[in-house]
Scaffold this motif. Structure first.
Motif, PDB file in Angstrom:
ATOM      1  N   THR A   1       0.836  -1.204   0.000  1.00 35.71           N
ATOM      2  CA  THR A   1       0.000   0.000   0.000  1.00 35.71           C
ATOM      3  C   THR A   1       0.869   1.252   0.000  1.00 35.71           C
ATOM      4  N   LYS A   2       1.211   1.712  -1.177  1.00 36.53           N
ATOM      5  CA  LYS A   2       2.101   2.864  -1.299  1.00 36.53           C
ATOM      6  C   LYS A   2       1.439   4.171  -0.860  1.00 36.53           C
TER       7      LYS A   2
ATOM      8  N   PRO B   1       3.409   8.789   1.999  1.00 34.43           N
ATOM      9  CA  PRO B   1       3.514  10.196   2.406  1.00 34.43           C
ATOM     10  C   PRO B   1       3.453  10.385   3.927  1.00 34.43           C
ATOM     11  N   ALA B   2       2.517   9.696   4.565  1.00 36.45           N
ATOM     12  CA  ALA B   2       2.413   9.811   6.022  1.00 36.45           C
ATOM     13  C   ALA B   2       3.645   9.221   6.697  1.00 36.45           C
ATOM     14  N   ALA B   3       4.140   8.097   6.166  1.00 31.94           N
ATOM     15  CA  ALA B   3       5.313   7.456   6.747  1.00 31.94           C
ATOM     16  C   ALA B   3       6.538   8.356   6.644  1.00 31.94           C
ATOM     17  N   GLU B   4       6.726   8.968   5.478  1.00 32.49           N
ATOM     18  CA  GLU B   4       7.902   9.820   5.290  1.00 32.49           C
ATOM     19  C   GLU B   4       7.833  11.075   6.154  1.00 32.49           C
TER      20      GLU B   4
ATOM     21  N   GLY C   1      10.536   1.098   2.332  1.00 34.55           N
ATOM     22  CA  GLY C   1       9.639   0.262   1.562  1.00 34.55           C
ATOM     23  C   GLY C   1       8.536  -0.389   2.371  1.00 34.55           C
ATOM     24  N   SER C   2       8.291  -1.684   2.106  1.00 32.71           N
ATOM     25  CA  SER C   2       7.193  -2.401   2.747  1.00 32.71           C
ATOM     26  C   SER C   2       7.382  -2.491   4.256  1.00 32.71           C
TER      27      SER C   2
ATOM     28  N   GLY D   1       5.537  -1.120   9.546  1.00 31.80           N
ATOM     29  CA  GLY D   1       5.894  -0.490  10.809  1.00 31.80           C
ATOM     30  C   GLY D   1       4.984   0.669  11.164  1.00 31.80           C
ATOM     31  N   LEU D   2       4.536   1.405  10.151  1.00 31.50           N
ATOM     32  CA  LEU D   2       3.620   2.519  10.400  1.00 31.50           C
ATOM     33  C   LEU D   2       2.291   2.009  10.958  1.00 31.50           C
TER      34      LEU D   2
END
Length: 284
Positions: A17-18, A22-25, A108-109, A114-115
């Protein structure tokens, strides 16, 4: 088997789920800014301990909330259950901080999983906080229900954490399975390594970073213990430390000690000597 298949399918879906990127970065950037200080990074990564802090800390909130659930289900003293819920809440803060520090270096995944792991744990903590407040006001039934729901969410999130550690190898020492080399191995001509120069050589099947500083040879494994980065491509500072080009871990070149995380495990050190104009290495 159905539960296993469902969980693995869920993890694959999350990993692909790419839209989470944005939220992860953004969150990862906040974490990196908060842990920019070497002292903070080392404290959270476990450089002072010799392995990561986060897995060890997770036992505290899970244990406290699990014990509270047992007391709730057996009709024990409500005050004791409330104290255990509170203890778990207090322990969850440093646990989350250490986990966030480790997570910010993933990609990546693994970063996406982890998020979701972090979001689930944050939600579980919020449920436990609400439970504690309700218990304090005498609403023990509602407090018990929220605690059980929070504990279930925590255990589900633990499955994701286990996947990252034991399936993806996140946080695993990437030199753990390098063989120990007992005999001296010829890795090149002494004349080819100039003062201040560094090079990657092979001691049998093991890549080694070889450096000459002040006419002395120093050698540590070239594979970063944190995530396998190539230390021979990193910057060698005037302080005698090499910085991994992938995540910024810093190691002393003379003994492999961690000077800055996210690495928590020292680099394996190699003995070096010169005989008949040839450089020889063996495991220290």
């Amino acid at each position: 088997m159905r539960v296993k298949a469902a969980m693995q399918s869920l993890i694959r879906t999350i990993g692909k789920t790419k839209e989470l990127d944005p939220a992860a970065e953004k969150l990862s950037g906040w974490v990196d800014a908060a842990t920019r200080s070497p002292a903070v990074k080392n404290a959270l990564s476990g450089a002072w301990l010799g392995h990561q802090v986060h897995p060890m800390l997770t036992d505290l909130p899970i244990g406290a909330w699990g014990a509270a659930a047992v007391l709730d289900l057996t009709g024990a003293d409500p005050a004791a259950s409330r104290r255990l819920v509170g203890l778990g809440i207090l322990a969850s803060a440093p646990t989350a901080a250490a986990g966030a520090s480790d997570w910010s270096a993933t990609i990546g995944s693994a970063k996406r999983v982890g998020l979701v792991h972090a979001a689930a744990n944050a939600t579980a903590s919020a449920l436990q906080i609400t439970s504690w407040l309700l218990r304090r006001r005498g609403h023990h039934g509602a407090g018990k229900a929220l605690s059980l729901l929070g504990l279930g969410l925590t255990l589900g999130s633990s499955y994701l954490g286990g996947h990252l550690s034991f399936v993806r190898g996140t946080g695993v020492n990437h030199t753990a399975f390098q063989p120990t080399v007992r005999r001296w191995i010829d890795v090149g001509a002494d004349a080819d390594l100039a003062e201040g120069a560094r090079t990657r050589v092979m001691a049998g099947d093991v890549p080694v970073l070889l450096v000459r500083i002040n006419a002395r040879l120093h050698a540590i494994s070239a594979v970063c213990t944190h995530a396998g980065g190539p230390l021979d491509e990193g910057e060698l500072g005037a302080d005698g430390c090499v910085t991994c080009p992938w995540h910024g871990s810093r190691f002393r070149i003379d003994d492999g000690a961690v000077r800055r995380g996210p690495a928590s495990v020292p680099q394996p050190r190699w003995e070096a000597k010169v005989e008949d104009g040839r450089i020889l290495l063996r495991s220290a």
